[in-house]
Enzyme design. Structure first.
Site, PDB file in Angstrom:
ATOM      1  N   ASN A 128      49.751  12.329   0.940  1.00  0.00           N
ATOM      2  CA  ASN A 128      50.938  11.877   1.661  1.00  0.00           C
ATOM      3  C   ASN A 128      50.576  11.709   3.130  1.00  0.00           C
ATOM      4  O   ASN A 128      50.200  12.679   3.792  1.00  0.00           O
ATOM      5  CB  ASN A 128      52.066  12.902   1.525  1.00  0.00           C
ATOM      6  CG  ASN A 128      53.004  12.603   0.367  1.00  0.00           C
ATOM      7  OD1 ASN A 128      53.009  11.506  -0.158  1.00  0.00           O
ATOM      8  ND2 ASN A 128      53.790  13.588  -0.033  1.00  0.00           N
ATOM      9  N   ALA A 129      50.681  10.510   3.632  1.00  0.00           N
ATOM     10  CA  ALA A 129      50.376  10.225   5.032  1.00  0.00           C
ATOM     11  C   ALA A 129      51.607   9.569   5.644  1.00  0.00           C
ATOM     12  O   ALA A 129      51.809   8.364   5.516  1.00  0.00           O
ATOM     13  CB  ALA A 129      49.160   9.303   5.146  1.00  0.00           C
ATOM     14  N   GLY A 131      54.910   9.772   8.878  1.00  0.00           N
ATOM     15  CA  GLY A 131      55.078   9.992  10.306  1.00  0.00           C
ATOM     16  C   GLY A 131      55.062  11.464  10.665  1.00  0.00           C
ATOM     17  O   GLY A 131      54.352  11.889  11.573  1.00  0.00           O
ATOM     18  N   ASP A 160      51.700   7.960  17.271  1.00  0.00           N
ATOM     19  CA  ASP A 160      52.781   7.575  18.191  1.00  0.00           C
ATOM     20  C   ASP A 160      52.646   8.261  19.550  1.00  0.00           C
ATOM     21  O   ASP A 160      53.033   7.697  20.579  1.00  0.00           O
ATOM     22  CB  ASP A 160      54.140   7.923  17.585  1.00  0.00           C
ATOM     23  CG  ASP A 160      54.558   6.954  16.481  1.00  0.00           C
ATOM     24  OD1 ASP A 160      53.961   5.865  16.412  1.00  0.00           O
ATOM     25  OD2 ASP A 160      55.459   7.293  15.701  1.00  0.00           O
ATOM     26  N   GLY A 173      52.094   2.809  14.913  1.00  0.00           N
ATOM     27  CA  GLY A 173      51.066   2.550  13.909  1.00  0.00           C
ATOM     28  C   GLY A 173      50.714   1.085  13.709  1.00  0.00           C
ATOM     29  O   GLY A 173      49.529   0.709  13.760  1.00  0.00           O
ATOM     30  N   ASP A 284      59.710   5.083   4.486  1.00  0.00           N
ATOM     31  CA  ASP A 284      60.896   5.807   4.035  1.00  0.00           C
ATOM     32  C   ASP A 284      61.881   4.835   3.394  1.00  0.00           C
ATOM     33  O   ASP A 284      62.272   3.824   4.017  1.00  0.00           O
ATOM     34  CB  ASP A 284      61.561   6.526   5.208  1.00  0.00           C
ATOM     35  CG  ASP A 284      60.765   7.742   5.667  1.00  0.00           C
ATOM     36  OD1 ASP A 284      59.740   8.056   5.027  1.00  0.00           O
ATOM     37  OD2 ASP A 284      61.167   8.361   6.670  1.00  0.00           O
ATOM     38  N   VAL A 347      24.349  17.020  -5.520  1.00  0.00           N
ATOM     39  CA  VAL A 347      23.598  18.253  -5.738  1.00  0.00           C
ATOM     40  C   VAL A 347      22.829  18.125  -7.053  1.00  0.00           C
ATOM     41  O   VAL A 347      23.423  17.839  -8.100  1.00  0.00           O
ATOM     42  CB  VAL A 347      24.534  19.476  -5.797  1.00  0.00           C
ATOM     43  CG1 VAL A 347      23.741  20.746  -6.075  1.00  0.00           C
ATOM     44  CG2 VAL A 347      25.312  19.617  -4.491  1.00  0.00           C
ATOM     45  N   ASP A 445      34.560  26.103   5.201  1.00  0.00           N
ATOM     46  CA  ASP A 445      34.978  25.462   3.950  1.00  0.00           C
ATOM     47  C   ASP A 445      34.789  26.413   2.760  1.00  0.00           C
ATOM     48  O   ASP A 445      34.160  26.056   1.764  1.00  0.00           O
ATOM     49  CB  ASP A 445      34.168  24.178   3.732  1.00  0.00           C
ATOM     50  CG  ASP A 445      34.697  23.338   2.573  1.00  0.00           C
ATOM     51  OD1 ASP A 445      35.881  23.477   2.230  1.00  0.00           O
ATOM     52  OD2 ASP A 445      33.905  22.550   2.015  1.00  0.00           O
TER      53      ASP A 445
END
Length: 536
Positions: A128-129, A131, A160, A173, A284, A347, A445
């Protein structure tokens, strides 16, 4: 009905035809970002208009003499409280007038469910990207689990902030995307912490670059390359952790073509499937609310009007997912000791040695990719050896080729912790991280895929000489800051909660292991870090 922030929107979803009509009236501020009072005033004026238009369509297409719709769904949160209250009130009034059920929808879950609905994927990871947010979600044990998220500001809001600094109007954006077409690469900060990430550093650097005279086009180009590179990398990390091969994109920032290209390229390299909904379902909109609302209604997941209060801080992992089967999960079985293509590298297992290669990533800009591969190879080789000298079980480093971004290690353990999760092993991980932190090292990580377990040596490394080993220090760094140490704990616990069948006892055992050796202040800061996630 949708009304979490700027978009006053209503939609009609026809489940038989799987068709959706959307009517929206977006709020457009005269200057700066979204002003909550002005947005609420716009919502109160626009919602009646868009609802009336959609009801007219419903009346034209409905059958029989009953209500024109089966149910009314509305965005219950997260979002701006004044806007949510207006839409919630309108939804309750309409459901009462039509005498139909009311469905309260989590806005962020709707962003991911529209992609799952349209793609036909079984159980994808969702990026989910939007505002106000950026996070990775995956369904597991009856809820959508947060696999990773921004630790400061949403991706759209971050962009923004830069565009407001240089005098551009909201939304920034699309303007950044347009300006980036004429830009060239410059170095900016790049901050990934496991599957979490931060935008504050890169936005400060972008503002400073503008003040220092760098061209806006170059800054915009580089912002996209770094910010979207971070999002794509953590999405790949989530695919690697869970073992799934499906990714969907949600949120308004997902309309950006460069982000879509990066995600598609990454998935193509992995042999994974990628789906991005049509842009009208990314920004939205009430269409995604209607689609998920119909699914929830069919599952009997409705609310009484008296229990339908809005929640501006409604996190997606708080939602009981009643419409999906208990057996479904984003977490897939992990095979032991087969050559793998991880998120960071390939790997290869060769008898008593393991060869790790950081191959170029096609989705990243070549200069950024070369920088990250070099820096992470050097960090991994150095910190693996330093951790070993500090008494933390790690593999011996046999050979390093920085130019080729390749390291040869001693082979340790029989399987990744992800395949053999138990309380003794995670207790050891807690002790290992505490030992690292005592000497001023953050792993960076520490997921269940970055711990190796040797079942044959008995229980507990501190008692018998070595059962669990920490690997993959590529995101590690020297630090004595309690915040960085707490982030290590947060990253590990997220990986457990997103994949384990019964995570609570494992998390307790992990923290007990850390407490036995480490600093209580780190555990206290962990609670603060957990509360810092957006909408928690």
């Amino acid at each position: 009905m949708e009304g979490t922030a700027w978009a006053a929107s209503a939609a009609l979803h026809d489940t038989e035809r799987d068709s959706t009509v959307i009517e929206s009236d977006p709020y457009e501020p005269d200057s700066g970002g979204i002003h909550p009072r002005e947005a609420a005033e716009h919502m109160s004026e626009a919602i009646p208009r868009v609802v009336e238009t959609v009801l007219e369509r419903a009346a034209e297409t409905s059958k029989g003499s009953g209500p024109p719709v089966d149910a009314v769904a509305f965005s219950r949160g997260p979002g701006l409280g004044p806007c949510l209250r207006i839409v919630g009130t309108a939804a309750r009034a309409l459901a009462g007038a039509l005498d139909v059920p009311l469905v309260g929808v989590n806005h962020m879950v709707a962003h991911l469910e529209i992609g799952r609905h349209q793609s036909g994927f079984d159980s994808p990871v969702c990026l989910n990207a939007s505002g106000a947010n950026a996070h990775l979600l995956g369904y597991h044990n009856g809820r959508y689990r947060v696999l990773g998220e921004t630790m400061d500001t949403g991706v759209g809001n971050a962009i923004d902030k830069f565009t407001r600094h240089i005098g551009w109007t909201h939304p920034g954006g699309p303007k950044v995307e347009k300006a980036a077409a004429d830009g060239e690469y410059i170095d900016l900060p790049y901050t990934v912490k496991g599957m979490d990430f931060s935008f504050s550093g890169i936005m400060s650097a972008a503002k400073q670059a503008a003040d220092d005279g760098e061209t806006v086009e170059d800054i915009c180009f580089s912002l996209q390359e770094h910010v979207f590179g971070m999002l794509t990398e953590v999405a790949e990390r989530a695919l690697s952790l869970t073992g799934t091969d499906e990714l969907v994109l949600g949120g308004g920032v997902g309309q950006n073509q460069r982000l879509r290209e990066m995600l598609a390229s990454m998935c193509d390299e992995r042999g994974a499937k990628f789906y991005a909904p049509d842009p009208r379902f990314l920004r939205d909109n009430a269409g995604m609310i209607a689609v998920l609302g119909a699914t929830m209604y069919a599952a009997g997941d409705t609310v009484e009007i008296g229990d339908s209060a809005i929640d501006p801080n409604f996190r997606p992992d708080q939602v009981p997912v009643t419409w999906r089967g208990e057996a479904e999960s984003v977490a897939r079985a992990v095979e032991a000791d087969t050559d793998v293509k991880g998120a960071e590298a390939t790997v290869e297992f060769r008898d008593e040695r393991v060869v790790k290669r950081r191959l170029p990533k096609a989705y990243r800009h070549p200069e950024l990719d070369a920088r990250l591969r070099r820096e992470r190879t050097v960090a991994e080789a150095r910190l693996t050896s330093e951790a070993r000298r500090a008494g933390v079980p790690t593999p011996l480093v046999r050979d390093v080729d920085v130019r080729e971004a390749t390291i040869t290690f001693q082979r340790v353990g029989e399987a990744d912790l992800a395949a053999t999760l138990d309380s003794d092993a995670v207790t050891d991980v807690g002790r290992h991280l505490a030992a690292l932190h005592r000497v001023g090292i953050a792993h960076g990580d520490p997921t269940t895929r970055n711990v190796r377990v040797d079942e044959s040596t008995g229980e507990g490394d501190a008692r018998d000489g070595g059962r669990t080993f920490l690997i993959d220090f590529g995101l590690g760094f020297h630090t004595g800051h309690v915040e960085d140490h707490a982030m290590d704990l947060h990253v590990f616990e997220q990986s457990v909660e997103g994949t384990a069948g019964d995570p609570e006892p494992l998390v307790e055992a992990f923290e007990a292991g850390y407490a036995a050796v480490g600093d209580d202040e780190v555990l206290a800061r962990l609670r603060t870090v957990e509360s810092r996630g957006r909408y928690r």
